[in-house]
Motif scaffolding. Structure first.
Motif: not given
Length: 506
Positions: A154, A162-166, A168, A481, A483-484, A506
């Motif tokens: 992100a 974060a400013s977008q998906e991805g 963290v 996925g 996540a962080e 997922d």
């Protein structure tokens, strides 16, 4: 570390010369050797002094420089600096250079507190402010996720927002006091002027730098090393010499319980007998009343491995004790126990958070060792199954479970990729799988087993950002996925960083 200005090249010269000798690969025969033809096409030459812009830090702690578009690794240089360097070694894609002079100095540069930092190879980043070290370590994780794992991180600043998906990647969790954090010292012996010396290897060599104090070791470790050198010299003992295989004393290993104050001393010798052993034991006990265990490990192999196969207790207990959180552990001479107990509690606390336990879950802890993570998680889980290939570690894990009165844990020795399917056939269905592999990462067969079992969550504790990124790619391709990730600074002033990662099915 308030003194931030460091001018000139004093820091870089010694460390740079050491790196240059190590990486140079010169002609040991003494005669001139013609340069390969490909060197003529490079924008820099051996022995040339060039100006380099330092743009990063390598995984070994060297500054990553760019000179005439070519990459040069420069020991002692920091990102944001401009330096005059001397090219010491070249390969087709990169080279190594010695720091000659700093032309522009990073505001993050500080004066190392350690008097032997420029010679010793134990730390790599004492010349970088601690706040900057934490930023560098987070960036190391980000770079590996993106470059090796081909995973989207992100966008955001170094605070982990974060400013977008991805994925963290949070800020690196550092220490309030990043000194004196190691509970274990492994110190090799040498000789100088007829007496024993003990310390750490010089960077890029096996030359021993004698040490009176190591600022990342618990003070008790320094005291034990000093007393062992003193007693050994007084009794006329000789240090082991790698090149000949002669001499008796190889290492002293010291372990200290941060919470209990108990100390274990392990003498590692090149021989089955210690002459005048009663005087050894009496001398250590008299000088160091906190010592609870004195052990003797026998290693007669011509190897760099510290421990041999046989360990005897010369005096006192076979183990000492310490805690991680509220969990008590018995620590033997050869058992693995995290060397920074303060940050271990932080690391395991984050793993517990990512596991999302409510009290009913079935958890599998692969690579469980002596049960440290297993027992930490067992405080909140319904049942924890720990697996480890080293039978001695499993024996210790079972003892630690009994020590804490925990009956909701089960330990078994064997390869995780074999034991986990066997447990499945017995009806074990893990909700969470935790992995804490060695630096080489997870065995591919274990990753395949995880994908087959499909637990709701996977918590990956890693000591290598590179193998973490590689393994996350496999798990992500298999339907998880990422996540962080939280980097945790277990080893301040070195290049190493640990991470805890949460993956969700997922």
């Amino acid at each position: 570390m308030s003194e931030k200005k460091r001018t000139g090249s004093a820091l870089g010269n010694d460390r740079g010369r050491s790196q240059g000798r190590h990486a140079g690969g010169g002609n040991k025969g003494g005669g001139a050797k013609a340069a390969p033809a490909w060197m003529a096409d490079l924008p820099v030459r051996l022995g040339q002094q060039v100006e380099a812009d330092i743009v990063g830090i390598s995984h070994e702690g060297e500054g990553v420089g760019r000179a005439n578009g070519f990459t040069l690794f420069v020991a002692g240089a920091l990102p944001g600096e401009r330096a005059l360097v001397e090219v010491a070694h070249l390969k087709k894609q990169y080279g190594h250079a010695r720091l000659v002079e700093l032309l522009e100095v990073s505001p993050d540069r500080v004066r190392p507190d350690c008097g032997i930092y420029e010679q010793c190879g134990g730390c790599q980043l004492q010349h970088l402010s601690y706040e900057a070290q934490l930023r560098v370590k987070r960036q190391q994780v980000v770079d590996n996720l993106e470059r090796i794992g081909k995973l989207a991180v992100a966008a955001g600043n170094n605070e982990g927002t974060a400013s977008q998906e991805g994925i963290v990647v949070h800020p690196t969790v550092g220490m309030a006091d990043p000194w004196r954090y190691r509970n274990k010292a492994q110190v090799p012996f040498g000789e100088e002027r007829g007496g024993l010396i003990g310390g750490f290897y010089a960077q890029g060599s096996h030359d021993i730098i004698d040490m009176e104090a190591c600022l990342i070791q618990h003070e008790a470790n320094d005291e034990v090393v000093a007393r062992v050198k003193e007693i050994g010299s007084r009794l006329g003992f000789r240090a082991y010499r790698e090149e000949t295989g002669t001499g008796l004393l190889r290492h002293v290993v010291v372990k200290v319980g941060f919470r209990t104050g108990e100390i274990m001393v392990v003498l590692v010798t090149n021989g089955a007998e210690i002459p005048r052993v009663d005087e050894w034991v009496a001398g250590i006990r008299e000088a160091l009343p906190a010592v609870k265990s004195i052990c003797h490990n026998i290693n007669v192999k011509q190897t760099n491995v510290i421990f041999g196969d046989e360990t005897r207790t010369l005096w006192g207990s076979d183990v000492i004790y310490d805690y991680i959180g509220d969990v008590k552990f018995a620590i033997s001479a050869r058992s693995f126990f995290q060397v920074n107990p303060v940050q271990t509690e932080v690391l395991y606390g984050k793993a517990l958070e990512y596991a999302g336990l409510t009290g009913d879950e079935v958890v599998v802890d692969a690579y469980c060792g002596i049960g440290t993570i297993s027992l930490f998680l067992a405080q909140r889980a319904g049942k924890v199954y720990g697996v480890e290939i080293v039978e001695e570690a499993i024996s210790d894990a079972r003892k630690n479970a009994a020590l804490n009165g925990m009956s909701n844990v089960h330990f078994e020795a064997g390869p995780a990729e074999v034991v986990l399917p066997a447990w499945t056939r017995q009806g074990v269905r893990p909700d969470v799988i935790v992995v804490d592999p060695p630096r080489k990462g997870c065995d591919p067969a274990l990753l395949a087993t995880i994908l087959e079992l499909r637990p709701r969550r996977v918590v990956y504790v890693s000591c290598s950002a590179a193998t973490l990124a590689r393994d996350l790619r496999v798990l992500a391709d298999g339907g998880y996925g990422v996540a962080e990730v939280t980097p945790v600074d277990m080893f301040p002033h070195t290049v190493h960083v640990e991470s805890v990662c949460l993956l969700v099915r997922d």
